[in-house]
Design an enzyme around this catalytic site. Structure first.
Site, PDB file in Angstrom:
ATOM      1  N   HIS A 165     -15.338 -52.684 -48.839  1.00 55.41           N
ATOM      2  CA  HIS A 165     -15.744 -53.344 -50.084  1.00 55.41           C
ATOM      3  C   HIS A 165     -16.833 -52.556 -50.827  1.00 55.41           C
ATOM      4  O   HIS A 165     -16.679 -52.208 -51.998  1.00 55.41           O
ATOM      5  CB  HIS A 165     -16.301 -54.736 -49.767  1.00 55.41           C
ATOM      6  CG  HIS A 165     -15.405 -55.608 -48.946  1.00 55.41           C
ATOM      7  ND1 HIS A 165     -14.283 -56.213 -49.452  1.00 55.41           N
ATOM      8  CD2 HIS A 165     -15.463 -55.989 -47.633  1.00 55.41           C
ATOM      9  CE1 HIS A 165     -13.704 -56.935 -48.513  1.00 55.41           C
ATOM     10  NE2 HIS A 165     -14.389 -56.817 -47.405  1.00 55.41           N
TER      11      HIS A 165
HETATM   12  O1  RIB Z   1     -17.432 -59.963 -48.823  1.00 52.52           O
HETATM   13  C1  RIB Z   1     -17.680 -58.607 -48.623  1.00 52.52           C
HETATM   14  C2  RIB Z   1     -19.158 -58.321 -48.628  1.00 52.52           C
HETATM   15  O2  RIB Z   1     -19.739 -59.013 -47.557  1.00 52.52           O
HETATM   16  C3  RIB Z   1     -19.563 -56.888 -48.451  1.00 52.52           C
HETATM   17  O3  RIB Z   1     -20.726 -56.618 -49.193  1.00 52.52           O
HETATM   18  C4  RIB Z   1     -19.820 -56.762 -46.988  1.00 52.52           C
HETATM   19  O4  RIB Z   1     -20.809 -55.807 -46.674  1.00 52.52           O
HETATM   20  C5  RIB Z   1     -20.269 -58.131 -46.598  1.00 52.52           C
HETATM   21  O5  RIB Z   1     -21.650 -58.198 -46.641  1.00 52.52           O
END
Ligand code: RIB
Ligand code: CA
Length: 312
Positions: A241
């Site tokens: 992500h």
């Molecule tokens: O939902 C994904 C996010 O949540 C990303 O930033 C990952 O690092 C977690 O913290």
């Protein structure tokens, strides 16, 4: 000229890769500072993790400022069942030899942004948005110093913590609301975009072949088993992500999106933390974010691998 950025983060494996990507692109990006937030694990651990990652990336002196230990209103919800007990599952890194700076993250954000020219700093937001929201509440004048906030937050479609909510917004929906309402240019990477960035075997093969000290740590992290079982994105690999945020700052041509109105649900109940995205402009309300829709993940991972290898 290198683009100055501040990274707000809760490392976290995908945060770690995002920081390493920024360090590997040091010819284009200048990390002015890193602010940490409680999230994937508690803030003491995310701060240690940020320091470890900077050391791994050959930049141990990067200023790291410890941020908020909890969200504004809600109890902290951590994610060890995904990221492991220390937040950096799969990596084996020495304890940092450099300490975090004494100035708290929110004070650092206010001071640094106040001293900066208008529209000169990009905030890369990879965590619950508490630090940034608090800074904006304390010092609303800093909004004009921010060129843009590129954030991993929310989802156009389904959530990952609940049916409605993505993790970073679920943890602190009130902070997310404040940031979306601040009138700052925002680029939003929701889960609909970031689940396209899965670290498949083929995409990490160049790093596995490289085998240098940083590449090897990254590959070990990307190949680790999740304590809680496979990702909602399937078993093709871990979704990366947060690296999407840094990749967008470096290579916006790999992404498409649309200007939209985004509203954050803050009321407790099944939809708390949901980002409602007016994709079709039904409300007529002015857009407050550029919402990313597609990305060229193969090309992104190819460029990411090349940047990481410069750190080997
Ligand atoms: O939902 C994904 C996010 O949540 C990303 O930033 C990952 O690092 C977690 O913290
Ligand atoms: Ca994160």
């Amino acid at each position: 000229m290198r683009r100055p950025i501040i990274i707000d983060t809760d490392p976290g494996p995908d945060d770690a890769l995002a920081i390493l990507l920024a360090l590997g692109a040091a010819d284009r990006l200048e990390i002015r500072g890193i602010t940490t937030m409680a999230g994937n694990v508690g803030v003491d651990q995310t701060t240690v993790n940020a320091l470890k990652i900077c050391a791994l990336g050959g930049a141990p002196q990067t200023p790291v400022h410890r941020g908020c230990p909890r969200p504004l209103m809600r109890a902290l919800h951590t994610a060890e069942f995904i990221v492991g007990e220390d937040g950096l599952g799969g990596m084996d890194l020495p304890e940092p030899t450099v300490a975090a700076r004494p100035q708290p993250a929110v004070a650092y954000l206010v001071e640094t942004l106040r001293a900066a020219p208008d529209r000169s700093l990009t905030l890369c937001a990879l965590a619950p948005l508490t630090n940034i929201a608090l800074a904006l509440v304390i010092a609303p004048d800093i909004a004009r110093k921010i060129d843009s906030i590129v954030m991993m937050a929310g989802a156009r479609d389904l959530g990952n913590v609940t049916a409605a909510a993505e993790y970073n917004v679920f943890v602190d929906p009130h902070a997310a609301h404040i940031v979306f309402e601040a009138g700052i240019p925002i680029t939003m990477f929701g889960l609909n975009a970031t689940y396209q960035a899965v670290a498949t075997g083929a995409r990490i093969e160049p790093l596995a072949r490289a085998g240098g000290k940083v590449s090897a740590q990254v590959v070990a992290m990307l190949r680790r088993e999740r304590p809680g079982g496979k990702s909602l994105g399937g078993d093709g690999g871990h979704p990366m992500h947060d690296p999407c945020v840094i990749a967008y700052v470096l290579w916006p041509e790999l992404f498409t999106g649309r200007d939209c109105r985004v509203d954050v649900a803050v009321d407790e109940g099944p939809t708390v933390g949901r980002t409602t995205i007016d994709w079709w402009g039904r409300s007529g309300a002015p857009a407050n974010a550029h919402v990313i829709d597609t990305l060229d993940a193969d090309e992104m991972f190819a460029r990411l691998a090349a940047a990481i290898q410069t750190l080997d």
